[in-house]
Design a protein around this motif. Structure first.
Motif, PDB file in Angstrom:
ATOM      1  N   UNK A 416       0.835  -1.202   0.000  1.00  0.00           N
ATOM      2  CA  UNK A 416       0.000   0.000   0.000  1.00  0.00           C
ATOM      3  C   UNK A 416       0.871   1.254   0.000  1.00  0.00           C
ATOM      4  N   UNK A 417       0.283   2.357  -0.483  1.00  0.00           N
ATOM      5  CA  UNK A 417       0.990   3.633  -0.556  1.00  0.00           C
ATOM      6  C   UNK A 417       0.408   4.591   0.484  1.00  0.00           C
ATOM      7  N   UNK A 418       1.300   5.330   1.163  1.00  0.00           N
ATOM      8  CA  UNK A 418       0.897   6.232   2.243  1.00  0.00           C
ATOM      9  C   UNK A 418       1.527   7.610   2.027  1.00  0.00           C
ATOM     10  N   UNK A 419       0.883   8.626   2.620  1.00  0.00           N
ATOM     11  CA  UNK A 419       1.471   9.964   2.684  1.00  0.00           C
ATOM     12  C   UNK A 419       2.353  10.050   3.918  1.00  0.00           C
ATOM     13  N   UNK A 420       3.448  10.774   3.810  1.00  0.00           N
ATOM     14  CA  UNK A 420       4.334  10.948   4.949  1.00  0.00           C
ATOM     15  C   UNK A 420       5.283  12.106   4.723  1.00  0.00           C
ATOM     16  N   UNK A 421       6.191  12.301   5.689  1.00  0.00           N
ATOM     17  CA  UNK A 421       7.211  13.341   5.584  1.00  0.00           C
ATOM     18  C   UNK A 421       8.543  12.744   6.009  1.00  0.00           C
ATOM     19  N   UNK A 422       9.594  13.072   5.264  1.00  0.00           N
ATOM     20  CA  UNK A 422      10.936  12.611   5.619  1.00  0.00           C
ATOM     21  C   UNK A 422      11.413  13.403   6.837  1.00  0.00           C
TER      22      UNK A 422
END
Length: 478
Positions: A416-422
């Protein structure tokens, strides 16, 4: 360091049981107490060394989670002119444990109590920690009694530390006390706990100190499976913690004045840490205005808001590097705990933390104007290493458990693909780093075909979620 603990609201899911056993085996978490330690504890429980001073007339109460039986602290607060007198009774472990006896040797091996969702690994045998030494209701107990005068602004003006007999009137829990305070039915002492607690929180903010209201993570089950939820601490938990901090600072003042002691110290954090936490805040959609300090930012977080709860958990990195500094004859060059912006010592949890037995003995002697016991002087240089090793194991235990639970939470969503921040980029390989998911507040490793954009929003694909390895890993989506 504040710990983020995971609780299972119901029974431990089968998928986690083997992993929990593996974690304990890998970290060499102690199992049952040896027979000779249990025998010594049973004997000590029958023959405590009791003080002459009787303070059983003081109406102490304990405030702890409902299932706690290892009750280290009991309190009573009363008005004194326009200020307050705080009576804080701490379980006197030394009334039961002799230097070099089987209980003492085993406690030095353990260092501190360890917590897991399915069990507690205590520092001392339950015969003491949950029985004879615990400040249980309606039981006369030996205690180290701190009597602290506090002025109308919440500042400590005088302190006395002495041994005394005490008797708790009730075993209270946070939810019940908060309910009574909100309803206006709490005792005067508990209403004053709220007053003093708020004053101390303001003093903390004024000096730039940080005390994290870390939410617990709770595993909850439903018809749709199970999930992870945050339980925000109640206001009374913060006020109660302020009494412990007040006592720890009073202890540090005694030690510094007497030029002997064991302090809890922490160096100042570096700019890289500020950038990482800033990136985490961005990942969670939380504004951190330019120029706002750690303290100002953290005091503005609401642990009842899930994103804020996740941010508070991330801020525990501010406490990494904390340690213990033993000294005699001269005060350390950097005695402060940087996160608290004050000198501080651990003295309020001797049932669960080894160092508190040493610091209590030092403060008792300094307050009375007597010599610090020889066994304390001879062994105090060993305590920082014992406690640092114990802290490392406790932190590894915590991280392993949190990693296990996070892997379990997304184990069925590989691909699955998710939104995130490095939030972090490896300095040696800038295509590797750490990502925090924006919706689930899960942290994991991430790899990319190009250098990772620190602090920027990204899309990542889940490529691994292994409960046994406690690993969650992602790949950057172009």
């Amino acid at each position: 360091m504040p710990l983020q603990r995971v609780h299972f609201v119901e029974d431990v899911p089968e998928v986690f049981r083997a992993s929990l056993q593996d974690i304990r085996r890998e970290l060499e978490v102690p199992a049952e107490f040896p027979p000779e330690v249990v025998a010594a504890a049973i004997e000590a429980a029958k023959n405590p060394r009791l003080p002459e001073l009787d303070r059983t007339a003081v109406e102490f109460v304990t405030i702890d989670p409902p299932d706690s039986m290892d009750l280290d602290q009991a309190l009573h607060i009363e008005r004194a002119g326009d200020g307050y007198t705080v009576h804080y009774a701490i379980a006197d472990v030394a009334a039961f444990v002799q230097p070099g006896d089987p209980i003492d040797r085993e406690a030095r091996r353990r260092g501190e109590t360890l917590y897991a969702p399915d069990k507690r690994t205590p520092l001392h045998p339950p015969e003491l920690s949950e029985g004879a030494a615990s400040l249980l209701a309606d039981q006369v107990r030996p205690a180290v009694l701190w009597t602290i005068s506090v002025d109308a602004n919440g500042e400590s003006t005088d302190v006395v530390c002495e041994r005394a007999l005490v008797k708790s009137r009730a075993k209270l829990n946070y939810a019940g006390v908060q309910k009574d305070l909100d309803a206006g039915t709490a005792s005067e002492s508990l209403q004053l706990l709220r007053e003093v607690g708020k004053l101390r929180e303001q003093r903390e903010l004024d000096r730039g100190g940080v005390n994290l209201p870390i939410p617990d993570q709770e595993i909850v089950t439903s018809n749709h499976g199970w999930g992870l939820e945050f339980r925000a601490p109640l206001p009374v938990e913060g006020w109660n913690a302020q009494i412990s901090l007040l006592t720890g600072m009073a202890a540090a003042d005694l030690m510094i004045g007497g030029e002997i002691g064991i302090l809890r110290t922490l160096p100042e954090s570096h700019e890289d840490l500020r950038r990482k936490l800033g990136a985490t805040a961005k990942a969670l959609g939380i504004d951190w205005p330019e120029g706002t300090s750690y303290a100002g930012f953290i005091h503005g977080l609401d642990p009842k808001v899930p994103a804020h709860a996740a941010m508070l958990a991330a801020c525990t990195v501010l406490f990494r590097g904390a340690g213990y500094t033993a000294f005699s004859g001269s005060v350390p060059e950097r005695p402060q705990h940087a996160a608290m912006k004050a000198e501080y010592a651990h003295v309020t949890a001797p049932l669960r933390r080894l160092v508190d037995r040493w610091t209590s003995e030092i403060c008792l002697a300094l307050s009375a104007g007597t010599e610090v016991p020889g066994w304390v002087r001879e062994s105090m240089d060993d305590i920082p290493k014992i406690m640092d090793d114990a802290d490392r194991r406790a932190n590894a235990y915590e991280r392993s458990i949190v990693g296990m639970v996070e892997a379990g939470l997304v184990a069925e969503q590989v691909g699955s693909v998710f939104d995130g921040v490095i939030t972090e980029v490896d300095q040696r390989e800038n295509t590797r780093g750490t990502v925090v998911l924006s919706t689930l507040a899960i942290e994991g490793r991430v790899n990319g075909p190009t250098p990772l954009p620190l602090g920027q929003a990204v899309r990542v694909k889940l490529v691994e979620a292994d409960i046994a390895k406690r690993v969650v890993a992602f790949e950057l989506v172009a």
